[in-house]
Design a protein around this motif. Structure first.
Motif, short mmCIF file in Angstrom:
data_model
loop_
_atom_site.label_atom_id
_atom_site.label_comp_id
_atom_site.label_asym_id
_atom_site.label_seq_id
_atom_site.Cartn_x
_atom_site.Cartn_y
_atom_site.Cartn_z
N UNK A 53 -55.03 11.81 55.32
CA UNK A 53 -54.96 11.93 53.93
C UNK A 53 -56.18 12.57 53.45
N UNK A 54 -57.43 12.03 54.07
CA UNK A 54 -58.83 12.60 53.53
C UNK A 54 -58.80 14.12 53.85
N UNK A 55 -58.24 14.45 54.96
CA UNK A 55 -58.42 15.99 55.23
C UNK A 55 -57.59 16.81 54.40
N UNK A 56 -56.34 16.19 54.01
CA UNK A 56 -55.57 16.81 53.11
C UNK A 56 -55.93 17.11 51.74
N UNK A 57 -56.46 15.87 51.28
CA UNK A 57 -57.17 15.97 49.90
C UNK A 57 -58.29 16.67 49.82
N UNK A 58 -59.13 16.87 50.95
CA UNK A 58 -60.25 17.65 50.62
C UNK A 58 -60.05 19.01 50.92
N UNK A 59 -58.99 19.58 51.80
CA UNK A 59 -58.73 20.94 51.88
C UNK A 59 -58.00 21.55 50.73
N UNK A 60 -57.31 20.56 49.94
CA UNK A 60 -56.73 20.95 48.49
C UNK A 60 -58.00 21.40 47.65
N UNK A 61 -58.86 20.18 47.75
CA UNK A 61 -59.78 20.52 46.62
C UNK A 61 -60.51 21.73 46.94
N UNK A 62 -60.97 22.10 48.46
CA UNK A 62 -61.72 23.42 48.81
C UNK A 62 -60.93 24.76 48.22
N UNK A 63 -59.49 24.58 48.64
CA UNK A 63 -58.52 25.70 48.10
C UNK A 63 -58.62 25.61 46.40
N UNK A 64 -58.78 24.50 45.98
CA UNK A 64 -58.81 24.74 44.45
C UNK A 64 -59.92 25.23 43.85
N UNK A 65 -61.14 24.98 44.65
CA UNK A 65 -62.43 25.52 44.12
C UNK A 65 -62.53 26.97 44.55
N UNK A 66 -62.06 27.30 45.63
CA UNK A 66 -62.02 28.71 45.95
C UNK A 66 -61.14 29.49 44.96
N UNK A 67 -60.17 29.04 44.61
CA UNK A 67 -59.08 29.53 43.57
C UNK A 67 -59.84 29.62 42.15
N UNK A 68 -60.45 28.81 41.84
CA UNK A 68 -61.10 28.56 40.51
C UNK A 68 -62.11 29.62 40.63
N UNK A 69 -63.15 29.87 41.62
CA UNK A 69 -64.10 30.63 41.71
C UNK A 69 -63.56 32.29 41.46
N UNK A 70 -62.60 32.57 42.36
CA UNK A 70 -62.13 33.91 42.35
C UNK A 70 -61.48 34.29 40.91
N UNK A 71 -60.82 33.13 40.52
CA UNK A 71 -60.31 33.50 38.71
C UNK A 71 -61.33 33.67 38.10
N UNK A 72 -62.61 32.97 38.16
CA UNK A 72 -63.58 33.00 36.99
C UNK A 72 -64.41 34.63 37.19
N UNK A 73 -64.42 35.03 38.53
CA UNK A 73 -65.10 36.40 38.69
C UNK A 73 -63.96 37.33 37.96
N UNK A 74 -62.63 37.21 38.29
CA UNK A 74 -61.81 38.14 37.89
C UNK A 74 -61.77 38.32 36.23
N UNK A 75 -61.65 37.01 35.89
CA UNK A 75 -61.63 36.88 34.19
C UNK A 75 -63.03 37.50 33.70
N UNK A 76 -64.27 37.38 34.45
CA UNK A 76 -65.42 38.04 33.95
C UNK A 76 -65.17 39.57 33.96
N UNK A 77 -64.60 40.03 35.09
CA UNK A 77 -64.48 41.46 35.34
C UNK A 77 -63.51 42.11 34.20
#
Length: 519
Positions: A53-77
């Motif tokens: 459960x811990x791995x699944x939750x944290x893996x989803x959090x990492x993926x969410x942060x990655x997606x949010x970071x890329x979305x921010x760069x794309x929006x800025x561009x």
């Protein structure tokens, strides 16, 4: 007979011991081991589920942060290109390459992130640390080329490293190009003027006025910290499992120590020795098991003792009449009719006595059985009165009755009647015609008292303490077997009470003391 009894009992106990030893040899894992294994397995299962459960939750959090970071760069561009103004010169951008190179020079990617600018002339610029994996990678260029027209997400693996990215196409419309001749043309050289932007050696095939902004995230590096944390978690979980297993083993050993003691006590029972008992502490289920086991040993010891006494008594009492029978049969003259008839009469009398003895001994043996008495609500005054009416046929005595009008008691009517008639027969035997015999009963707060009193010769002081023992006779004329008072005592004990000899100035009084509240 005594030797036979000892041998039989020893054989029974030896068989019992042998059975227990055989059972011990068949034992595999002990209860302590099974409990320890069960607790350890449950701990592993629980910690594994928690880790998953811990791995699944944290893996989803990492993926969410990655997606949010890329979305921010794309929006800025996207915002930067739509604005179309160079923040350094204040003039509109004149080309796609100028937009891409300036944006790349003015932004810093996050950790494990790289920004790429695919220029229209085929050059590729990047900001960040591709670590030599994506730079010049044909797989990466193909993935970007496939998404350059419409844009979208890309995912690829290069050199065993997983990457996730997003492609944003930039066309000439976003460059704010103008045909106004008053607008000064920007330099055709689109080489970035900001530090940190690097050109990928080799480049790609030039596109027709279409550039692409690409943000790429190193997914493997982002998950590396999570993998390291999970590795530490596995080590800690294994250590915790070992600690839990050790503590559970110690706790199980302590909790099950009464069971171990019970097994050892059961194994120590041999040769008819049932004197061992468990030491019980506390008030839990294990302590209750110890009390139950001790109660069972008490019953077994009483049963074996009753068996020994029965066999010893039978051997002791039947030895003399059997000797008499054998002796008369050996000396009988078969040709003398009178001698045969006399011997026959004497032998029949002896066999009747032996039959009566056996019946009384069997009655004493059965007195230890749970069904010896059957409790029910009885009218004790009526029981005493009826017993007196039956006892009047035993002899010409001055019979009396001393009971209250109504006295109820929970007991066995037949056994109480049997005890009273036995006391009456004993009183008749030790009184003369016309002497008084009185039946009585009364109760107090805790017990009922039933007695038979006579005005006879009384009980000699030398046998008063042993009068209730088996084969203790109150007279020396040889009448009876000395079992009557033993039977009365057994009936009283089966009711949870006792029988006592009361001191009187004349005669004797035997009194049964029976507790109230029997179930």
């Amino acid at each position: 007979m005594t030797a036979t009894t000892t041998a039989t009992t020893t054989a029974m106990m030896t068989g019992m011991t042998g059975t227990m030893m055989t059972t011990e040899r068949r034992v595999g894992l002990t209860v302590q081991n099974r409990l320890t294994i069960a607790v350890a397995a449950l701990s592993v299962l629980t910690l594994s589920i928690v880790g998953l459960i811990l791995y699944t939750v944290e893996s989803n959090n990492v993926s969410s942060r990655t997606t949010a970071s890329m979305s921010q760069e794309v929006d800025e561009m996207r915002t930067f290109s739509e604005n179309g103004i160079d923040p350094q010169t204040g003039r509109p951008f004149t080309s796609v390459d100028e937009i891409l190179s300036n944006f790349l020079g003015q932004n810093r990617p996050d950790e494990d992130e790289t920004l790429f600018a695919f220029l229209t002339d085929g050059r590729v610029l990047y900001q960040g640390e591709p670590k030599g994996l994506l730079g010049g990678s044909s797989a990466f260029e193909k993935a970007v080329a496939g998404a350059a027209e419409k844009g979208g997400e890309i995912s690829l693996t290069v050199g065993g490293v997983e990457y996730e990215g997003f492609v944003l196409p930039i066309t000439g419309a976003e460059a704010g190009a103008s045909t106004n001749t008053d607008t000064q043309a920007a330099p055709t050289d689109s080489t970035p003027r900001t530090k940190g932007v690097t050109e990928v050696a080799g480049g790609v095939t030039a596109t027709n006025g279409v550039g692409a902004f690409v943000v790429v995230h190193n997914a493997s590096a982002s998950h590396a910290d999570l993998v390291q944390i999970m590795q530490i978690y596995v080590v800690v979980a294994l250590a915790a499992t070992l600690l839990i297993a050790g503590l559970s083993s110690l706790l199980a050993r302590r909790l099950l120590s009464p069971v171990t003691e019970l097994r050892r006590t059961a194994q120590s029972i041999s040769g008819g020795d049932l004197s061992s008992r468990l030491e019980t502490k506390g008030h839990d289920d294990i302590a209750e098991l110890g009390h139950t086991f001790n109660d069972m040993l008490d019953r077994l010891e009483a049963a074996f003792e009753a068996q020994r006494r029965f066999l010893d008594d039978v051997g002791h009492e039947l030895r003399t009449p059997l000797t008499i029978l054998g002796g008369h049969l050996e000396t009988m003259n078969a040709e003398d009719v009178d001698d045969v008839e006399e011997t026959r009469t004497m032998l029949l009398d002896e066999t009747d006595r032996m039959g009566r003895l056996v019946e009384e001994l069997l009655l004493l043996a059965r007195a230890r059985r749970p069904d010896f008495v059957r409790f029910a609500e009885v009218d004790l005054s009526g029981v005493v009165s009826d017993s007196l009416a039956k006892a009047k046929g035993l002899g010409d005595r001055e019979w009396g009755l001393d009971v209250p009008e109504s006295l109820s008691f929970r007991g066995d009517r037949q056994r109480l009647t049997q005890a009273l008639l036995q006391l009456a027969a004993n009183a008749v035997e030790h009184t003369e015609d016309g002497q008084a015999i009185v039946f009585g009963a009364r109760d107090d707060a805790e017990s009922v008292h039933i007695w038979v009193r006579d005005d006879g010769e009384g009980v000699p002081d030398e046998i008063a303490e042993d009068i209730f023992d088996r084969f203790c006779r109150g007279s020396t004329d040889g009448a009876g077997f000395g079992l009557g008072l033993s039977i009365i005592s057994a009936i009283a004990e089966a009711h949870g009470g006792a029988v006592a000899l009361d001191r009187t100035t004349v005669g004797a009084q035997f009194r049964m003391i029976l507790p109230k509240g029997q179930k």
